[in-house]
Motif scaffolding. Sequence first.
Motif, short mmCIF file in Angstrom:
data_model
loop_
_atom_site.label_atom_id
_atom_site.label_comp_id
_atom_site.label_asym_id
_atom_site.label_seq_id
_atom_site.Cartn_x
_atom_site.Cartn_y
_atom_site.Cartn_z
N TYR A 90 65.88 41.29 32.90
CA TYR A 90 66.71 42.42 32.51
C TYR A 90 68.09 41.89 32.17
O TYR A 90 68.85 41.47 33.05
CB TYR A 90 66.73 43.48 33.62
CG TYR A 90 65.35 44.07 33.76
CD1 TYR A 90 64.95 45.12 32.95
CD2 TYR A 90 64.40 43.50 34.61
CE1 TYR A 90 63.66 45.62 33.00
CE2 TYR A 90 63.11 44.00 34.68
CZ TYR A 90 62.75 45.05 33.87
OH TYR A 90 61.47 45.54 33.92
N GLY A 91 68.39 41.91 30.86
CA GLY A 91 69.60 41.27 30.35
C GLY A 91 70.87 41.85 30.91
O GLY A 91 71.86 41.15 31.10
N ASP A 92 70.86 43.17 31.18
CA ASP A 92 72.09 43.80 31.67
C ASP A 92 72.22 43.71 33.18
O ASP A 92 73.22 44.13 33.75
CB ASP A 92 72.17 45.26 31.19
CG ASP A 92 70.92 46.04 31.52
OD1 ASP A 92 69.88 45.39 31.81
OD2 ASP A 92 70.96 47.27 31.50
N LEU A 93 71.22 43.14 33.85
CA LEU A 93 71.33 42.89 35.29
C LEU A 93 71.77 41.45 35.51
O LEU A 93 71.50 40.57 34.68
CB LEU A 93 69.99 43.11 36.00
CG LEU A 93 69.37 44.52 35.97
CD1 LEU A 93 68.11 44.55 36.82
CD2 LEU A 93 70.37 45.57 36.46
N THR A 94 72.41 41.21 36.65
CA THR A 94 72.83 39.84 36.96
C THR A 94 71.60 39.04 37.43
O THR A 94 70.53 39.60 37.67
CB THR A 94 73.87 39.81 38.11
OG1 THR A 94 73.23 40.29 39.29
CG2 THR A 94 75.09 40.66 37.78
N GLU A 97 70.55 40.35 40.70
CA GLU A 97 69.89 41.66 40.60
C GLU A 97 68.48 41.54 40.03
O GLU A 97 67.57 42.28 40.43
CB GLU A 97 70.74 42.60 39.74
CG GLU A 97 72.01 43.06 40.45
CD GLU A 97 73.05 43.68 39.49
OE1 GLU A 97 73.99 44.30 40.00
OE2 GLU A 97 72.91 43.51 38.26
N ASN A 98 68.29 40.59 39.10
CA ASN A 98 66.93 40.37 38.59
C ASN A 98 66.01 39.93 39.72
O ASN A 98 64.88 40.41 39.84
CB ASN A 98 66.93 39.33 37.47
CG ASN A 98 67.11 39.93 36.09
OD1 ASN A 98 66.17 40.48 35.53
ND2 ASN A 98 68.33 39.85 35.57
N ARG A 133 75.37 38.00 34.07
CA ARG A 133 74.30 38.83 33.51
C ARG A 133 73.26 37.92 32.85
O ARG A 133 73.64 36.95 32.18
CB ARG A 133 74.85 39.80 32.47
CG ARG A 133 75.66 40.90 33.08
CD ARG A 133 76.05 41.96 32.04
NE ARG A 133 77.14 42.76 32.56
CZ ARG A 133 76.97 43.72 33.48
NH1 ARG A 133 75.78 44.01 33.93
NH2 ARG A 133 78.00 44.40 33.93
N ALA A 135 71.55 38.24 30.27
CA ALA A 135 71.67 38.15 28.81
C ALA A 135 72.63 37.04 28.38
O ALA A 135 72.53 36.53 27.27
CB ALA A 135 72.12 39.49 28.23
N THR A 136 73.57 36.67 29.28
CA THR A 136 74.58 35.68 28.89
C THR A 136 74.11 34.25 29.14
O THR A 136 74.81 33.29 28.79
CB THR A 136 75.90 35.91 29.66
OG1 THR A 136 75.65 35.66 31.05
CG2 THR A 136 76.43 37.33 29.47
N LYS A 142 67.73 30.86 31.37
CA LYS A 142 66.87 32.07 31.42
C LYS A 142 65.48 31.69 31.94
O LYS A 142 64.89 32.41 32.74
CB LYS A 142 66.73 32.67 30.01
CG LYS A 142 67.86 33.57 29.63
CD LYS A 142 67.52 34.36 28.38
CE LYS A 142 68.75 35.14 27.94
NZ LYS A 142 69.17 34.87 26.59
#
Length: 313
Positions: A90-94, A97-98, A133, A135-136, A142
Amino acid sequence: MSTDAIAIEGLSKRYGEKTVVRALDLRVARGEIFGFLGPNGSGKSTTIKMLCGLVRPTGGRASVLGFDVVRQIASVRHAIGYMSQSFSLYGDLTVEENLEFYGRAYGLTPQRRRERKRETVELVGIGHFARARAATLSGGWKQRLALACALLHEPAVIFLDEPTAGIDPVARRDLWNLLFTLAERGVTLFVTTHYMDEAERCSRLAYIYDGELIAAGTEEELRRLPGVDPPDAARYSVAAEEIMPAYAAARRLGYVRDVTIFGRQLHVLVDAGVDPGRMRADLAAATQIGAVEHITPSLEDIFLTLTRGHGSR
Ligand code: ADP
C-alpha cells in the motif's frame, strides 16, 4: 509423512481450449532453493498460483508440506509465503503500517505482530525506512518490504515469482543474500527468474517450456542430459571485437553446428576433432577475433539446447 516440501503429480491447468500447464511432475526437498525457469508464457506463474491455492488445477494433484493444494487450502496458505512482482504494497501507508496490515491479515496476535515486525525489519534491514511511505521506496527496497510482509507469519515454504525483475544489480545481490539467509534457516524457496546468474545459485532447477516440464535436476545433472554436451562435439567461446560479423562467419563454417551470441562472445559448438586454431583462422579471415577457449556448456547453453531440441508447437 513425506519429507518433500513440494510434491507435484500430473498437475495440469486448462483455460478453455488451451492447456497452459501439462501434467507436471516435480518434487522439491525441504530447505532447497529451487529455481523454476522457462520463457515468458510457459506456465510458471500459473504453476505457482496452483501451489499457493490461488488457481484451481484442472488435473493432477500437488501438496505443499503434505497439505493438498485443493482440499487443504487453509493449511497451505498458513504454511507458505507468496511474493510476486505485483505484490500488493500500500503505497500511501508507511513501511511499518504495511507490515502491521499484513500481520493482521495473517491473524497474528498483537504481541506476535510486534515480535515478527521487529524480526522481519531486522532481517531485511529496512529499519531506517520504517516511517517512509512505501510509494517513495526504490524498486529494490519495495521488494525487500514485500519479502518482509510475506515472511511475517514465518512460512516454511516461500514462492517468489520473479522477485528481482526490474531491480538494479546491487539490489538483486542483496535480495539473494537474504534468500540464502532464509535457506540457511531451513526455509524452502521456490523461485522463478530469467537471470542465469540467479539460476546458478539454486540448488536444483526445473525448466518448463510451453507448459511442459523439459528437465529438472542440478546444474551438473542437466549438463549430462542427452544432446546438451554431445560426445562428438566440442564447445568454444570466441571473443570478438565486432560480434555480428563473427557470428555470420561462424554460421558459414561447415563444421560449426550451433552458434549463440553472449555479449561480446560467441559460444560455438563444433564437430569434435576440429582444431580450435583452424577455427580461429577461419573466423579471423572475416573479422578481428580474440581468445578462443574450450568451455563446458553454461546454464544458458543448456536451456537453449533443451528448448531447440524440443521444437516449437
Ligand atoms: P509465465 O509465468 O511462465 O510467464 P503464465 O503462467 O503467466 O506464464 O502463463 C501461461 C499461459 O497461460 C499464457 O499463455 C497466459 O496467457 C495463459 N494464462 C494465464 N492466466 C490465464 C487466465 N486467467 N486465463 C486465460 N489464460 C491465462
